[in-house]
Design a protein around this motif. Structure first.
Motif, short mmCIF file in Angstrom:
data_model
loop_
_atom_site.label_atom_id
_atom_site.label_comp_id
_atom_site.label_asym_id
_atom_site.label_seq_id
_atom_site.Cartn_x
_atom_site.Cartn_y
_atom_site.Cartn_z
N SER A 171 0.84 -1.20 0.00
CA SER A 171 0.00 0.00 0.00
C SER A 171 0.87 1.25 0.00
O SER A 171 1.95 1.27 0.60
N TYR A 172 0.38 2.29 -0.66
CA TYR A 172 1.08 3.57 -0.67
C TYR A 172 0.06 4.70 -0.72
O TYR A 172 -1.11 4.49 -1.04
N PHE A 173 0.53 5.89 -0.37
CA PHE A 173 -0.32 7.08 -0.46
C PHE A 173 0.05 7.85 -1.71
O PHE A 173 1.21 8.19 -1.92
N ASP A 174 -0.94 8.10 -2.57
CA ASP A 174 -0.73 8.85 -3.81
C ASP A 174 -1.07 10.31 -3.55
O ASP A 174 -2.25 10.66 -3.41
N PRO A 175 -0.07 11.22 -3.46
CA PRO A 175 -0.35 12.62 -3.12
C PRO A 175 -1.13 13.35 -4.22
O PRO A 175 -1.85 14.30 -3.93
N SER A 176 -0.98 12.92 -5.48
CA SER A 176 -1.72 13.60 -6.55
C SER A 176 -3.22 13.28 -6.49
O SER A 176 -4.05 14.13 -6.80
N LYS A 177 -3.54 12.06 -6.05
CA LYS A 177 -4.95 11.67 -5.92
C LYS A 177 -5.46 11.84 -4.50
O LYS A 177 -6.66 11.69 -4.25
N LYS A 178 -4.53 12.11 -3.56
CA LYS A 178 -4.87 12.28 -2.15
C LYS A 178 -5.63 11.07 -1.60
O LYS A 178 -6.64 11.21 -0.90
N LYS A 179 -5.13 9.89 -1.92
CA LYS A 179 -5.77 8.68 -1.40
C LYS A 179 -4.77 7.53 -1.31
O LYS A 179 -3.70 7.56 -1.93
N TYR A 180 -5.14 6.53 -0.52
CA TYR A 180 -4.33 5.33 -0.40
C TYR A 180 -4.65 4.36 -1.53
O TYR A 180 -5.80 4.25 -1.97
N VAL A 181 -3.61 3.68 -1.98
CA VAL A 181 -3.76 2.67 -3.03
C VAL A 181 -3.16 1.36 -2.51
O VAL A 181 -2.04 1.37 -1.99
N THR A 182 -3.90 0.28 -2.64
CA THR A 182 -3.41 -1.03 -2.22
C THR A 182 -3.30 -1.95 -3.44
O THR A 182 -4.27 -2.12 -4.18
N LEU A 183 -2.11 -2.48 -3.65
CA LEU A 183 -1.86 -3.43 -4.73
C LEU A 183 -1.67 -4.81 -4.12
O LEU A 183 -1.05 -4.95 -3.06
N LYS A 184 -2.20 -5.82 -4.78
CA LYS A 184 -2.22 -7.16 -4.19
C LYS A 184 -1.89 -8.21 -5.25
O LYS A 184 -2.36 -8.14 -6.38
N SER A 185 -1.07 -9.18 -4.87
CA SER A 185 -0.76 -10.30 -5.75
C SER A 185 -1.83 -11.37 -5.61
O SER A 185 -2.68 -11.32 -4.71
N GLU A 186 -1.76 -12.35 -6.48
CA GLU A 186 -2.60 -13.53 -6.34
C GLU A 186 -1.99 -14.45 -5.27
O GLU A 186 -0.81 -14.36 -4.98
N PRO A 187 -2.79 -15.34 -4.67
CA PRO A 187 -2.18 -16.33 -3.76
C PRO A 187 -1.31 -17.30 -4.55
O PRO A 187 -1.51 -17.51 -5.75
N PHE A 188 -0.34 -17.88 -3.89
CA PHE A 188 0.57 -18.82 -4.53
C PHE A 188 0.34 -20.22 -3.96
O PHE A 188 0.49 -20.44 -2.75
N ASN A 189 -0.07 -21.15 -4.83
CA ASN A 189 -0.24 -22.55 -4.42
C ASN A 189 0.99 -23.34 -4.81
O ASN A 189 1.46 -23.27 -5.94
N ILE A 190 1.51 -24.10 -3.86
CA ILE A 190 2.74 -24.86 -4.07
C ILE A 190 2.45 -26.35 -3.82
O ILE A 190 1.94 -26.72 -2.75
N ASP A 191 2.76 -27.13 -4.79
CA ASP A 191 2.62 -28.59 -4.68
C ASP A 191 3.96 -29.16 -4.23
O ASP A 191 4.92 -29.17 -5.01
N ILE A 192 4.02 -29.62 -2.99
CA ILE A 192 5.28 -30.12 -2.42
C ILE A 192 5.23 -31.64 -2.40
O ILE A 192 4.40 -32.25 -1.72
#
Length: 238
Positions: free
Chosen positions: A205-226
């Motif tokens: 997450s970061y704060f965008d000063p030009s938009k004056k709002k917080y932005v949250t970026l998220k990855s997909e979950p990672f499934n691992i076959d062990i």
């Protein structure tokens, strides 16, 4: 330079400037001036309130033609044949810059750690099917413009049954006009159990000063076959 500015309360990043001063012409108060950039700095405030940038002080040698007593018309026509002049040291002092730093607005996401700017974010797993006790690498990359140097990498919450090592953190920062670049982390971990395991989505997450709002970026979950490795691995999860 007699005195450089002080940036108390800021993280300062020196921006690139030309070794030669490129002058332009500007009209200020009805007078024409030759204007050149001496220094450029990107400032990132680390505290709130009214902060000050102290003056930039210069000693500028100025060559002034000496005035002759008993000046004649021939002097006007031919000029001073001896080119007599004197050097005067002009003390130049800039203004104080005052900056009002506001606190972050309410509603901070849980994954917010003080990043400010405009960023993109991605996370990649090098392998989704491994044997137990074989290492896996997860690469996390943040790129954009802002306080790159101060960025904290997002948390990675591994399920039980993994051994995690300290990540390798790399930075690539450009300081041309503004501060931009990337910060990446290479996370190495080793599965000690067999079965299908999931690493939850990674958030940044970061704060965008030009938009004056917080932005949250998220990855997909990672499934691992062990799968069972060469060495006996535990099938129990604590």
């Amino acid at each position: 330079i007699n005195k450089l500015p002080q940036y108390q309360g800021f993280w300062a990043e020196e921006l690139e400037t030309s070794g030669n001063i490129d002058f332009t012409t500007e009209t200020i108060g009805g007078k024409q001036f030759r204007v050149g950039v001496l220094k450029r700095v990107a400032l990132f405030p680390t505290q709130t309130g009214t902060l000050e940038v102290t003056p930039f002080e210069l000693a500028v040698p100025v060559q002034i033609q000496k005035q002759r007593s008993g000046k004649s018309v021939w002097d006007d026509f031919f000029g001073d044949p001896f080119g007599r002049s004197e050097i005067y040291e002009f003390n130049a002092k800039s203004n104080v810059v005052k900056i009002d730093v506001q606190p972050f607005p309410d509603g901070q996401p849980e994954s917010f750690k003080g990043a400010v700017g405009d960023y993109s974010f991605d996370a990649k797993l090098n392998n989704s099917s491994v044997k137990s006790n074989e290492p896996i690498t997860l690469n996390v990359n943040i790129s954009g413009s802002g306080n790159i140097k101060l960025l904290e990498m997002p948390e990675i919450n591994l399920p039980n049954g993994f051994e995690k090592y300290e990540p390798k953190i790399n930075e690539q920062i450009e300081r041309k006009g503004k501060v931009s670049g990337s910060k990446s982390g290479e996370y190495l971990f080793v599965p000690r159990v067999v079965g299908i395991r999931e690493i939850p989505p990674i958030e940044f997450s970061y704060f965008d000063p030009s938009k004056k709002k917080y932005v949250t970026l998220k990855s997909e979950p990672f499934n691992i076959d062990i799968k069972p490795g060469d060495k006996l691995a535990s099938t129990e999860v604590v």
